[in-house]
Design a protein around this motif. Structure first.
Motif, PDB file in Angstrom:
ATOM      1  N   GLN A  54      -5.079   9.562   0.647  1.00 33.62           N
ATOM      2  CA  GLN A  54      -5.420   8.641  -0.417  1.00 33.62           C
ATOM      3  C   GLN A  54      -4.480   7.438  -0.358  1.00 33.62           C
ATOM      4  OE1 GLN A  54      -5.638  12.254  -3.417  1.00 33.62           O
ATOM      5  NE2 GLN A  54      -6.337  10.396  -4.463  1.00 33.62           N
ATOM      6  N   ILE A 112      -3.187   3.614  -2.543  1.00 33.96           N
ATOM      7  CA  ILE A 112      -3.200   2.700  -3.690  1.00 33.96           C
ATOM      8  C   ILE A 112      -2.670   1.358  -3.209  1.00 33.96           C
ATOM      9  CG2 ILE A 112      -2.232   2.178  -5.955  1.00 33.96           C
ATOM     10  CD1 ILE A 112      -1.974   5.142  -6.479  1.00 33.96           C
ATOM     11  N   ASP A 113      -3.451   0.307  -3.397  1.00 32.95           N
ATOM     12  CA  ASP A 113      -2.987  -1.058  -3.164  1.00 32.95           C
ATOM     13  C   ASP A 113      -2.469  -1.611  -4.484  1.00 32.95           C
ATOM     14  OD1 ASP A 113      -3.691  -0.966  -0.501  1.00 32.95           O
ATOM     15  OD2 ASP A 113      -5.677  -1.837  -0.823  1.00 32.95           O
ATOM     16  N   TYR A 114      -1.268  -2.176  -4.477  1.00 34.58           N
ATOM     17  CA  TYR A 114      -0.631  -2.545  -5.737  1.00 34.58           C
ATOM     18  C   TYR A 114       0.329  -3.714  -5.551  1.00 34.58           C
ATOM     19  CZ  TYR A 114       3.598  -0.327  -3.935  1.00 34.58           C
ATOM     20  OH  TYR A 114       4.706  -0.013  -3.176  1.00 34.58           O
ATOM     21  N   THR A 127       0.483   5.358   0.490  1.00 31.80           N
ATOM     22  CA  THR A 127      -0.409   6.422   0.945  1.00 31.80           C
ATOM     23  C   THR A 127       0.227   7.783   0.666  1.00 31.80           C
ATOM     24  OG1 THR A 127       0.530   6.349   3.192  1.00 31.80           O
ATOM     25  CG2 THR A 127      -1.406   4.985   2.765  1.00 31.80           C
ATOM     26  N   SER A 149       1.056  10.082  -5.997  1.00 30.40           N
ATOM     27  CA  SER A 149       1.864   8.995  -5.452  1.00 30.40           C
ATOM     28  C   SER A 149       3.256   9.020  -6.064  1.00 30.40           C
ATOM     29  CB  SER A 149       1.195   7.644  -5.726  1.00 30.40           C
ATOM     30  OG  SER A 149       1.364   7.275  -7.071  1.00 30.40           O
ATOM     31  N   ASP A 177      -6.227  -1.714  -6.134  1.00 32.17           N
ATOM     32  CA  ASP A 177      -7.322  -0.991  -5.491  1.00 32.17           C
ATOM     33  C   ASP A 177      -6.817   0.393  -5.100  1.00 32.17           C
ATOM     34  OD1 ASP A 177      -9.808  -0.482  -4.441  1.00 32.17           O
ATOM     35  OD2 ASP A 177      -9.446  -1.484  -2.525  1.00 32.17           O
ATOM     36  N   SER A 178      -7.734   1.305  -4.897  1.00 29.44           N
ATOM     37  CA  SER A 178      -7.384   2.652  -4.448  1.00 29.44           C
ATOM     38  C   SER A 178      -8.586   3.240  -3.736  1.00 29.44           C
ATOM     39  CB  SER A 178      -6.964   3.544  -5.629  1.00 29.44           C
ATOM     40  OG  SER A 178      -8.003   3.627  -6.580  1.00 29.44           O
ATOM     41  N   ARG A 236       0.837  -1.209   0.000  1.00 27.68           N
ATOM     42  CA  ARG A 236       0.000   0.000   0.000  1.00 27.68           C
ATOM     43  C   ARG A 236       0.870   1.256   0.000  1.00 27.68           C
ATOM     44  NH1 ARG A 236      -5.352   0.914   3.611  1.00 27.68           N
ATOM     45  NH2 ARG A 236      -6.089  -0.422   1.904  1.00 27.68           N
ATOM     46  N   HIS A 274      -1.873  -1.996 -10.483  1.00 25.87           N
ATOM     47  CA  HIS A 274      -2.903  -1.403  -9.630  1.00 25.87           C
ATOM     48  C   HIS A 274      -3.944  -2.455  -9.264  1.00 25.87           C
ATOM     49  CE1 HIS A 274      -6.638   0.788  -8.731  1.00 25.87           C
ATOM     50  NE2 HIS A 274      -5.848   1.741  -8.279  1.00 25.87           N
TER      51      HIS A 274
END
Length: 327
Positions: A286, A288-290, A220, A227, A237-238, A218, A235
């Motif tokens: 914010q 982003i899960d990646y 943030t 980011s 999830d976000s 993740r 990618h």
């Protein structure tokens, strides 16, 4: 060298399908020649990076675009190879022998049932592995002339299949399932269809869930910021987080902004209402899960291990069925 040459039933099987093997070799050489020609054609025009890190060819560089297009089909061949191997083993190599009764002739030539089946699987496995190596070699050779971009990513199914080791595990599974299905169905065309369906289902499951084998990472960053991730990440999830770390659904603020009178006409009103809504709900971050590109090989190895386990179970079942019917 003579000790490495195929002998007995394996030699007979290879000779029986020599035309198919020659045709496969000719197709591989043709594909290699096409890739070489497209690389020469594409090299006539430079490929420059855009500001967002995506590499784009000149509109006049038809060779580059054709090369990317052709590599997509090579990658698809890496995916479809195991289904083709399973169909050939299940149908022409095993089921047709039962359907025509020719397997009985083989069993009268001082060849036991296990050796008869093992010879066919050995020949299919050697041919399948060589085909997989050809697909990988052609893909890598073409890839040297292609820059990575949004439509050409290490996580794409074709690229993933043609640049890793899972393709060999799938070939092993295809041979094992082909032997099992061929003995159970014993009719050429139905056996081919069932074997291809089984391998297609296995591939579809992993294409849908392989990126759940490893936990995501993740990133943030402050609300409204950017980011610092490199462009090659995958990618997953976000979203947004409050100051307490709780997830927040941004559609709440979007709906409020849309419902505000004049938001579609007055410049900046929609954004102003949205920011006010975020402030009221204490939204500060914010995320982003990646998957980073470093997850490619661990995922490949985990998937390979699972598929090899499935292949071993299928091979064990195939020989158990053989032993039960030909004690």
């Amino acid at each position: 060298m003579s000790t490495l040459a195929p002998k007995g039933p394996t030699w007979v099987t290879l000779r029986q399908y020599r035309r198919t093997l020659w045709l496969a070799g000719a197709l591989a050489l043709l594909a290699l020649a096409v890739v070489a020609g497209l690389r020469i054609w594409a090299a006539r025009h430079p490929v420059s990076p855009m500001k967002d890190g995506v590499w784009a060819a000149s509109p006049d560089n038809d060779g580059y675009l054709m090369l990317r297009w052709f590599l997509e089909y090579v990658g698809f061949a890496g995916i479809a190879l195991s289904g083709l191997v399973a169909a050939v083993v299940a149908g022409p190599m095993v089921a047709r022998e039962y359907e025509s009764g020719t397997y009985q002739l083989s069993l009268t030539q001082s060849v036991g049932p296990a050796e008869w089946l093992r010879s066919k699987l050995t020949a299919a496995l050697v041919a399948g592995v060589l085909a997989a190596l050809a697909v990988m070699g052609i893909f890598w050779f073409g890839r040297l002339g292609v820059r990575e971009g949004w439509d050409y990513h290490w996580s794409h199914a074709g690229t993933y299949a043609a640049t890793g080791v899972t393709v060999f595990a799938y070939v092993l599974a295809a041979v094992a399932f082909g032997a099992l299905v061929g003995q159970l169905v014993r009719r050429t065309v139905p056996a081919m269809a069932v074997a291809a369906l089984v391998m297609g289902s296995l591939i579809a499951v992993f294409n849908g869930y392989r990126w759940s084998l490893l936990p995501t990472e993740r990133e943030t960053f402050p609300l409204g910021g950017r980011s610092g991730l490199s462009p090659d990440y995958l990618h997953m999830d976000s979203g947004m987080l409050t100051s307490s770390g709780a997830s927040f659904d941004p559609s709440i603020c979007w709906k409020r902004a849309n419902a505000t009178p004049g938001s579609d006409a007055e410049p900046g009103l929609w954004e102003k209402v949205e920011k006010q809504c975020y402030a009221e709900h204490d939204v500060t971050t914010q995320f982003i899960d990646y998957h980073p590109s470093s997850h490619f090989w661990p995922t490949q190895l985990i998937e390979t291990g699972i598929v090899l386990t499935v292949a071993a179970l299928a091979a064990y079942a195939a020989f158990r069925v053989l032993r039960a019917r030909h004690p």
